[in-house]
Scaffold this motif. Structure first.
Motif, mmCIF file in Angstrom:
data_model
loop_
_atom_site.group_PDB
_atom_site.id
_atom_site.type_symbol
_atom_site.label_atom_id
_atom_site.label_comp_id
_atom_site.label_asym_id
_atom_site.label_seq_id
_atom_site.Cartn_x
_atom_site.Cartn_y
_atom_site.Cartn_z
ATOM 1 N N HIS A 66 0.838 -1.215 0.000
ATOM 2 C CA HIS A 66 0.000 0.000 0.000
ATOM 3 C C HIS A 66 0.867 1.257 0.000
ATOM 4 O O HIS A 66 0.615 2.210 0.728
ATOM 5 C CB HIS A 66 -0.946 0.008 1.203
ATOM 6 C CG HIS A 66 -1.936 -1.113 1.189
ATOM 7 N ND1 HIS A 66 -3.019 -1.162 0.337
ATOM 8 C CD2 HIS A 66 -1.986 -2.266 1.922
ATOM 9 C CE1 HIS A 66 -3.701 -2.267 0.552
ATOM 10 N NE2 HIS A 66 -3.094 -2.967 1.500
ATOM 11 N N GLU A 67 1.882 1.217 -0.873
ATOM 12 C CA GLU A 67 2.852 2.305 -0.896
ATOM 13 C C GLU A 67 2.230 3.643 -1.283
ATOM 14 O O GLU A 67 2.700 4.704 -0.866
ATOM 15 C CB GLU A 67 3.982 1.954 -1.882
ATOM 16 C CG GLU A 67 5.098 2.986 -1.893
ATOM 17 C CD GLU A 67 6.317 2.491 -2.667
ATOM 18 O OE1 GLU A 67 6.902 3.307 -3.394
ATOM 19 O OE2 GLU A 67 6.658 1.295 -2.538
ATOM 20 N N HIS A 68 1.151 3.589 -2.048
ATOM 21 C CA HIS A 68 0.565 4.833 -2.551
ATOM 22 C C HIS A 68 -0.716 5.224 -1.812
ATOM 23 O O HIS A 68 -1.441 6.132 -2.263
ATOM 24 C CB HIS A 68 0.281 4.700 -4.052
ATOM 25 C CG HIS A 68 1.509 4.403 -4.855
ATOM 26 N ND1 HIS A 68 2.456 5.362 -5.155
ATOM 27 C CD2 HIS A 68 1.963 3.230 -5.386
ATOM 28 C CE1 HIS A 68 3.435 4.811 -5.853
ATOM 29 N NE2 HIS A 68 3.157 3.520 -6.019
ATOM 30 N N ALA A 69 -0.982 4.577 -0.681
ATOM 31 C CA ALA A 69 -2.188 4.920 0.092
ATOM 32 C C ALA A 69 -2.137 6.361 0.584
ATOM 33 O O ALA A 69 -3.164 7.053 0.640
ATOM 34 C CB ALA A 69 -2.349 3.963 1.271
ATOM 35 N N GLY A 70 -0.938 6.842 0.933
ATOM 36 C CA GLY A 70 -0.804 8.220 1.393
ATOM 37 C C GLY A 70 -1.137 9.220 0.302
ATOM 38 O O GLY A 70 -1.768 10.259 0.561
ATOM 39 N N ARG A 71 -0.712 8.888 -0.935
ATOM 40 C CA ARG A 71 -1.022 9.776 -2.072
ATOM 41 C C ARG A 71 -2.535 9.852 -2.303
ATOM 42 O O ARG A 71 -3.085 10.935 -2.527
ATOM 43 C CB ARG A 71 -0.313 9.230 -3.321
ATOM 44 C CG ARG A 71 -0.722 9.867 -4.645
ATOM 45 C CD ARG A 71 -0.294 11.329 -4.714
ATOM 46 N NE ARG A 71 -0.715 11.954 -5.965
ATOM 47 C CZ ARG A 71 -1.937 12.361 -6.241
ATOM 48 N NH1 ARG A 71 -2.896 12.209 -5.334
ATOM 49 N NH2 ARG A 71 -2.217 12.942 -7.391
ATOM 50 N N VAL A 72 -3.209 8.724 -2.207
ATOM 51 C CA VAL A 72 -4.668 8.694 -2.355
ATOM 52 C C VAL A 72 -5.320 9.467 -1.211
ATOM 53 O O VAL A 72 -6.282 10.220 -1.415
ATOM 54 C CB VAL A 72 -5.181 7.242 -2.404
ATOM 55 C CG1 VAL A 72 -6.713 7.208 -2.412
ATOM 56 C CG2 VAL A 72 -4.623 6.518 -3.625
ATOM 57 N N ALA A 73 -4.794 9.318 -0.006
ATOM 58 C CA ALA A 73 -5.359 10.000 1.164
ATOM 59 C C ALA A 73 -5.270 11.511 1.020
ATOM 60 O O ALA A 73 -6.162 12.238 1.479
ATOM 61 C CB ALA A 73 -4.636 9.548 2.429
ATOM 62 N N ARG A 74 -4.218 12.008 0.372
ATOM 63 C CA ARG A 74 -4.098 13.462 0.179
ATOM 64 C C ARG A 74 -5.202 13.973 -0.742
ATOM 65 O O ARG A 74 -5.738 15.063 -0.534
ATOM 66 C CB ARG A 74 -2.709 13.813 -0.367
ATOM 67 C CG ARG A 74 -1.600 13.666 0.651
ATOM 68 C CD ARG A 74 -0.324 14.365 0.211
ATOM 69 N NE ARG A 74 0.273 13.746 -0.966
ATOM 70 C CZ ARG A 74 1.087 12.694 -0.937
ATOM 71 N NH1 ARG A 74 1.375 12.121 0.221
ATOM 72 N NH2 ARG A 74 1.604 12.215 -2.052
ATOM 73 N N ASP A 75 -5.523 13.192 -1.770
ATOM 74 C CA ASP A 75 -6.629 13.580 -2.639
ATOM 75 C C ASP A 75 -7.953 13.560 -1.884
ATOM 76 O O ASP A 75 -8.800 14.452 -2.064
ATOM 77 C CB ASP A 75 -6.718 12.638 -3.846
ATOM 78 C CG ASP A 75 -5.790 13.058 -4.981
ATOM 79 O OD1 ASP A 75 -5.073 14.057 -4.818
ATOM 80 O OD2 ASP A 75 -5.779 12.374 -6.028
ATOM 81 N N ILE A 76 -8.126 12.542 -1.046
ATOM 82 C CA ILE A 76 -9.369 12.453 -0.257
ATOM 83 C C ILE A 76 -9.483 13.657 0.684
ATOM 84 O O ILE A 76 -10.558 14.247 0.838
ATOM 85 C CB ILE A 76 -9.404 11.136 0.534
ATOM 86 C CG1 ILE A 76 -9.493 9.942 -0.423
ATOM 87 C CG2 ILE A 76 -10.576 11.113 1.515
ATOM 88 C CD1 ILE A 76 -9.366 8.590 0.259
ATOM 89 N N GLU A 77 -8.378 14.039 1.291
ATOM 90 C CA GLU A 77 -8.380 15.197 2.198
ATOM 91 C C GLU A 77 -8.732 16.476 1.438
ATOM 92 O O GLU A 77 -9.518 17.296 1.915
ATOM 93 C CB GLU A 77 -7.017 15.346 2.863
ATOM 94 C CG GLU A 77 -6.962 16.508 3.847
ATOM 95 C CD GLU A 77 -5.581 16.696 4.457
ATOM 96 O OE1 GLU A 77 -5.460 17.548 5.363
ATOM 97 O OE2 GLU A 77 -4.636 16.020 4.019
#
Length: 588
Positions: A533-544
């Motif tokens: 889940h290396e890119h979960a943080g990148r997705v989370a920034r979009d969600i934020e």
């Protein structure tokens, strides 16, 4: 309106006998008795003004007027657009007993004016419509105040105090907050009855109730709660869960949206036609037409609406820009302002209401003729203005139609070319941002429209995709979003993006690996990044960024930073892009 005129001229006696038929509502020894015309004018028209108030409140909460610096401009435009026609009417009727009918020449019919602008106005007219709505609501509010003060002859103070107290309870219930519509409906009816007993026209209650009804976008928490309850109902379809699911779905949207959706068809297709049928019937004879042609009442109304309204709107707008020192600029160009001002000369509903209170007999007939002729003349004038503008060269036409006021920005996080996924030229005048979910069927339906939009307006549009996986309803959306980011790490985001949206029913792990192989990615790296889940943080920034921008569902579009409300078919998106490009050109 035509039906009323035909009826009144074929059988004048039956026309009057129907609308003067009395209808009583009794409760014990208490009775409320009015003829049918008054029940329509004072009862049903309160619902019409409730819908007008709801639309105005939406503009205050979600539209251009949420920036309160912009409020003085339509307010002053409405004020001068009422004062100048009234002054013209008084000039025609100076020293006559008919001068007390000055209020007939000042008001705008919101529904008819908006309908006319939809027919004759430019295609990119969302700002024009918002300006017209706000101007008309200020106009209606002031007109109702005029009715209450100038055309109320027998004021009873005790019921008026009761009405004010009851409306105070409405404000308290809103603050608590009380969510049951029945509570507000009961308080609204009680306030209406109290105002009616006081002698003041009670239709102002409808507008006031609409103006205090909040509008807001659905929150993600409410949508998730509604989804959870709906899943429970799907697993166990019982009447109790059906009722609970229905309530959850309703509560996910604002009271303003709920009421507008329920009442708008009744207001537009039942109440307004009934009002026209009950009030526009005039027995037209040669004698009446002869008097009307020279009547100061008729001429004052016609000239007031056809000349006074557009000039007053233009003058009020200019003055507001001077008073606010540029904080409030016209949201539309001078030509569009002239067209809107002319359309505001359609003074059907409130004008006839005031006429029925100011006049009777022959004078009422002359005033009605003036209102009807003024409405027709104002319609032709508005159409002629927009037709003349449409024949001008493109750049000059834009300057006359599109205002210079800055666009309000709804997008909380600016576009970062190093972080965001961008398709299209970097210097494009229009940026289209979509918050999407690869498993969302509506995003799948929107995707061909986006592709066609980019094909049609390629040089003018920069398209940005941001991730908003709705994991509560789409179990594979989060993993699909991370797969797109894993492909992006190998410079193949858009190829993976297109594959995922073309195969929305196959987004499980093995499917994603197959797509990576199809795109000739480094499959081991791709699989390892998904597993960790290396890119979960990148997705989370979009969600934020979506949450900060008030986005709760997908697809949600922003055009040059402003949220796009409404459909996302190719015609609607294309019109929105053209409007944004026009504003950019004018600003430049």
């Amino acid at each position: 309106m035509v039906a009323a005129l035909v009826w009144a001229n074929i059988s004048p006696s039956s026309y009057e006998s129907v609308w003067t038929t009395e209808l009583s509502v009794r409760l014990g020894s208490h009775a409320l008795t009015e003829d049918l015309r008054h029940w329509i004018n004072e009862g049903l028209m309160a619902i019409f003004f409730l819908v007008v108030g709801l639309e105005a409140r939406r503009e205050f909460d979600l539209g251009e007027l949420r920036d309160r610096y912009r409020v003085p401009l339509p307010a002053l435009a409405a004020l001068f657009g009422m004062a100048l026609p009234s002054a013209i009417y008084l000039a025609f009727n100076a020293g006559r007993s008919s001068a007390h009918g000055w209020g007939v020449a000042m008001s705008t019919d919101t529904a008819f004016a908006l309908g006319l602008l939809a027919l004759v106005g430019p295609r990119f007219s969302s700002r024009m419509r918002a300006f017209m709505v706000t101007l008309a609501v200020v106009d209606d509010l002031l007109a109702l105040v005029v009715i209450a003060i100038a055309y109320t002859h027998n004021l009873d103070v005790a019921p008026l105090i009761v009405a004010v107290a009851l409306f105070g309870l409405v404000l308290v219930a809103r603050r608590v907050p009380v969510r049951r519509v029945a509570v507000y409906a009961g308080l609204g009816v009680a306030t209406w009855i109290a105002l009616h007993a006081s002698g003041i026209d009670p239709i102002i209650v409808g507008l006031a109730m609409g103006l205090v009804t909040y509008a807001y976008p659905a929150s993600r928490e409410d949508l998730e709660r509604a989804s959870s309850v709906f899943r429970d109902f799907r697993e166990q379809p019982t009447p109790e869960l059906a009722r609970t699911a229905s309530r959850s779905l309703e509560r996910a949207i604002s009271p303003n949206d709920r009421l507008a959706q329920r009442l708008h068809p009744w207001s537009s297709y039942v109440i307004v036609p009934l009002f026209a049928l009950a009030n526009a019937g005039v027995h037209v004879s040669g004698d009446l037409l002869g008097r009307a042609l020279s009547s100061p009442i008729t001429l004052g109304i016609i000239v007031g609406y056809v000349v006074g309204k557009p000039v007053g709107v233009l003058l009020g707008t200019w003055l507001a820009e001077q008073v606010t020192r540029g904080h409030a600029e016209a949201p539309i160009g001078r030509g569009a302002l002239a067209g809107v001002g002319a359309a505001a000369g359609i003074g059907f509903t409130v004008s006839l209401l005031i006429a029925s209170r100011a006049f009777s007999g022959d004078e009422l007939a002359e005033a009605t003729i003036g209102v009807l002729v003024g409405a027709v003349a104002a319609s032709f004038l508005s159409g002629a203005i927009f037709k003349a503008i449409d024949r001008l060269p493109y750049k000059r036409r834009l300057r006359l139609l599109v205002g210079r006021s800055e666009q309000l920005i709804d997008l909380a996080t600016e576009i970062d070319p190093d972080e965001d996924h961008v398709r299209g030229p970097e210097d494009a005048p229009v940026t289209l941002v979509e918050y999407g979910d690869f498993e969302c069927p509506y995003c799948g339906l929107a995707e061909p429209n986006v592709r066609e939009l980019l094909s049609q307006h390629g040089a003018d549009v920069r398209y940005v995709w941001r991730q908003l996986p709705l994991s509560d309803v789409h179990p594979n959306a989060q993993l699909a979003a991370e797969a797109a980011e894993a492909a992006a790490s190998q410079d193949r985001f858009w190829e993976m993006h297109d594959l995922l949206l073309d195969n929305q029913d196959a987004l499980r792990g093995p499917d994603l690996i197959r797509y990576a192989e199809q795109l000739e990615l480094d499959v081991e790296q791709f699989r390892d990044e998904l597993k960790r889940h290396e890119h979960a943080g990148r997705v989370a920034r979009d969600i934020e960024s979506a949450e900060l921008s008030g986005v709760a569902g997908t697809p949600t579009f922003f055009i040059n930073g402003q949220r796009h409300h409404g459909a996302y078919d190719i015609a609607t998106l294309s019109a929105a892009v053209k409007a944004a490009r026009a504003r950019t050109l004018v600003a430049a």
